[in-house]
Design a protein around this motif. Structure first.
Motif, short mmCIF file in Angstrom:
data_model
loop_
_atom_site.label_atom_id
_atom_site.label_comp_id
_atom_site.label_asym_id
_atom_site.label_seq_id
_atom_site.Cartn_x
_atom_site.Cartn_y
_atom_site.Cartn_z
N VAL A 67 0.84 -1.20 0.00
CA VAL A 67 0.00 0.00 0.00
C VAL A 67 0.87 1.24 0.00
O VAL A 67 0.67 2.18 -0.79
CB VAL A 67 -0.96 0.00 1.21
CG1 VAL A 67 -1.64 1.36 1.35
CG2 VAL A 67 -2.01 -1.10 1.06
N ARG A 68 1.86 1.28 0.88
CA ARG A 68 2.74 2.46 0.96
C ARG A 68 3.55 2.63 -0.32
O ARG A 68 3.77 3.75 -0.78
CB ARG A 68 3.65 2.32 2.18
CG ARG A 68 2.93 2.49 3.52
CD ARG A 68 3.90 2.58 4.68
NE ARG A 68 4.53 1.29 4.97
CZ ARG A 68 4.04 0.41 5.84
NH1 ARG A 68 2.93 0.67 6.51
NH2 ARG A 68 4.68 -0.72 6.07
N ASP A 69 4.00 1.53 -0.90
CA ASP A 69 4.75 1.59 -2.15
C ASP A 69 3.89 2.18 -3.26
O ASP A 69 4.35 3.02 -4.04
CB ASP A 69 5.22 0.18 -2.53
CG ASP A 69 6.12 0.17 -3.76
OD1 ASP A 69 7.30 0.54 -3.61
OD2 ASP A 69 5.64 -0.21 -4.84
N ASN A 70 2.63 1.76 -3.31
CA ASN A 70 1.72 2.28 -4.34
C ASN A 70 1.47 3.77 -4.16
O ASN A 70 1.50 4.55 -5.12
CB ASN A 70 0.40 1.52 -4.30
CG ASN A 70 0.54 0.07 -4.73
OD1 ASN A 70 1.49 -0.30 -5.43
ND2 ASN A 70 -0.40 -0.76 -4.31
N VAL A 71 1.23 4.18 -2.93
CA VAL A 71 0.93 5.58 -2.66
C VAL A 71 2.12 6.47 -3.05
O VAL A 71 1.94 7.58 -3.58
CB VAL A 71 0.57 5.78 -1.17
CG1 VAL A 71 0.57 7.27 -0.80
CG2 VAL A 71 -0.79 5.17 -0.88
N ALA A 72 3.33 5.97 -2.85
CA ALA A 72 4.52 6.76 -3.14
C ALA A 72 4.64 7.10 -4.63
O ALA A 72 5.33 8.06 -5.00
CB ALA A 72 5.77 6.01 -2.68
N ALA A 73 3.96 6.35 -5.48
CA ALA A 73 4.02 6.63 -6.92
C ALA A 73 3.48 8.01 -7.25
O ALA A 73 3.90 8.63 -8.24
CB ALA A 73 3.23 5.56 -7.69
N ALA A 74 2.55 8.51 -6.44
CA ALA A 74 1.96 9.81 -6.71
C ALA A 74 2.97 10.94 -6.57
O ALA A 74 2.80 12.02 -7.16
CB ALA A 74 0.77 10.06 -5.78
N ASP A 75 4.03 10.72 -5.79
CA ASP A 75 5.02 11.78 -5.57
C ASP A 75 6.17 11.72 -6.57
O ASP A 75 7.08 12.56 -6.52
CB ASP A 75 5.58 11.66 -4.15
CG ASP A 75 4.53 11.97 -3.10
OD1 ASP A 75 3.64 12.81 -3.38
OD2 ASP A 75 4.58 11.37 -2.00
N LEU A 76 6.16 10.75 -7.45
CA LEU A 76 7.22 10.63 -8.45
C LEU A 76 6.99 11.64 -9.58
O LEU A 76 5.86 12.01 -9.88
CB LEU A 76 7.25 9.22 -9.02
CG LEU A 76 7.60 8.11 -8.03
CD1 LEU A 76 7.42 6.74 -8.68
CD2 LEU A 76 9.02 8.28 -7.50
N PRO A 77 8.06 12.09 -10.24
CA PRO A 77 7.90 13.02 -11.36
C PRO A 77 7.26 12.31 -12.56
O PRO A 77 7.32 11.08 -12.68
CB PRO A 77 9.33 13.44 -11.68
CG PRO A 77 10.18 12.30 -11.18
CD PRO A 77 9.47 11.78 -9.96
N ARG A 78 6.63 13.10 -13.41
CA ARG A 78 6.08 12.55 -14.64
C ARG A 78 7.17 11.86 -15.45
O ARG A 78 8.33 12.27 -15.43
CB ARG A 78 5.42 13.65 -15.48
CG ARG A 78 4.08 14.14 -14.93
CD ARG A 78 3.54 15.27 -15.78
NE ARG A 78 2.19 15.64 -15.36
CZ ARG A 78 1.08 15.27 -15.98
NH1 ARG A 78 1.17 14.51 -17.08
NH2 ARG A 78 -0.10 15.63 -15.55
N LEU A 79 6.76 10.83 -16.16
CA LEU A 79 7.70 10.11 -16.99
C LEU A 79 8.01 10.89 -18.26
O LEU A 79 7.13 11.57 -18.80
CB LEU A 79 7.13 8.74 -17.36
CG LEU A 79 6.84 7.80 -16.19
CD1 LEU A 79 6.05 6.58 -16.68
CD2 LEU A 79 8.14 7.37 -15.51
#
Length: 327
Positions: free
Chosen positions: A291-303
């Protein structure tokens, strides 16, 4: 975590929500303690959108959400679904009387007077051509049984028909690097009509998390075992409809595109969120770590655009023939 408007509901929801199909059933055995921990982890991470359905574990998922929320201060937006309890599951069953019963049962299990959002749960295509069904949902709004309504669809054509009804505020649809057709006409039309887009099956039943292999064995009560050919429900819900071995090959092709420090699941979720028509994406998980790993995707920069182009190439070469026109 950033939020996005959920269509015309007036509610902003986190870019990553939590899907709770896994916590109800059809994914092998998940203990109730473990399921509660997953919901708690999502809330701890700031998630404000939870998706469930009355048939997930015969109401188990709805009940667990209620029990967790009773002990917390958060008030997330909770979306549920109705219709799949019909037996047989036919268009003629989508009557005001039947739907009212399903809605009232969900109100009871979730412990609320008014449901935030009710979605028709992948009904037969003919339902989308029955105005009376959508008039019934309007009635439930007038009766304060629900605040908003939308649809969960299998096919792009169903989504396009559904948003012709002005009361439909959200559409839940499968979209990921293995199911790219929605990004064409549907996303454009949804944005033009300010319809909220909820993305489900984002990780293609775990394929796009990069953790499955040809030797992976699934429990008997896991849909990745019993629904590979659509024996129980639409095969598009299992591995996004891609034959398992072909999916593994496509994952191998995508793997080198994942930036250092990111998991494949995060890369996939970021790829989805880079499409502005998406309101929220709802990966499911039964472990707090995931769950935490998935949520962290929102803070990543656009590809970068090049990564998107490369994912499209993999789709065109290895996946398109299996899924594109079917859904």
């Amino acid at each position: 975590m950033e939020t996005r408007p959920l269509g015309t509901t007036g509610v902003d929801v986190t870019e990553v929500g939590l899907g709770t199909w896994q916590l109800g059933g059809d994914w092998g055995d998940v203990a109730e303690t473990q399921a509660r921990e997953a919901i708690e982890a999502a809330l701890d991470a700031g998630v404000t959108f939870l998706d469930t359905a009355d048939v997930y574990g015969d109401g188990r998922s709805e009940r667990l959400i209620r029990e967790v929320l009773e002990g917390r201060d958060e008030e997330p937006f909770v979306a549920t679904k109705a219709g799949r309890r019909l037996d047989p599951h036919v268009a003629e069953g989508y009557t005001e009387s039947n739907l009212r019963g399903f809605v009232d049962d969900s109100r009871g299990r979730l412990g609320v007077e008014t449901l935030d959002l009710v979605q028709l749960h992948c009904p037969p295509t003919d339902v989308y051509y029955e105005p009376a069904t959508f008039e019934a949902l309007e009635t439930f709004k007038d009766e304060d049984r629900i605040d908003h309504y939308g649809v969960s669809v299998e096919r792009v054509e169903e989504a396009l028909k559904a948003i012709e009804y002005p009361g439909v505020e959200t559409v839940q649809i499968i979209f990921n690097p293995f199911r790219q057709r929605p990004r064409e006409t549907f996303f454009r039309e949804a944005a033009a009509r300010n319809v909220g887009v909820i993305v489900r099956v984002p990780l293609a039943s775990g394929l796009l998390a990069g953790a499955l292999t040809a030797d992976t064995e699934f429990p008997e009560n896991d849909h990745r075992n019993f629904n590979r050919d659509g024996e129980a429900f639409d095969v598009g819900e299992t591995f996004a409809g891609v034959p398992y071995e072909d999916g593994l090959d496509a994952v191998d092709a995508i793997g080198p595109l994942v930036p250092d420090g990111q998991s494949m699941a995060q890369f996939t979720l970021r790829w989805i969120l880079d499409h502005d028509a998406v309101s929220t994406v709802i990966p499911g998980s039964s472990t707090p770590e995931h769950v935490r790993d998935n949520v962290a995707a929102a803070d990543l920069p656009r590809l970068p655009a090049g990564r998107h182009a490369a994912v499209r190439e993999v789709y065109d070469e290895s996946v398109r023939e299996h899924v594109h026109q079917r859904w």
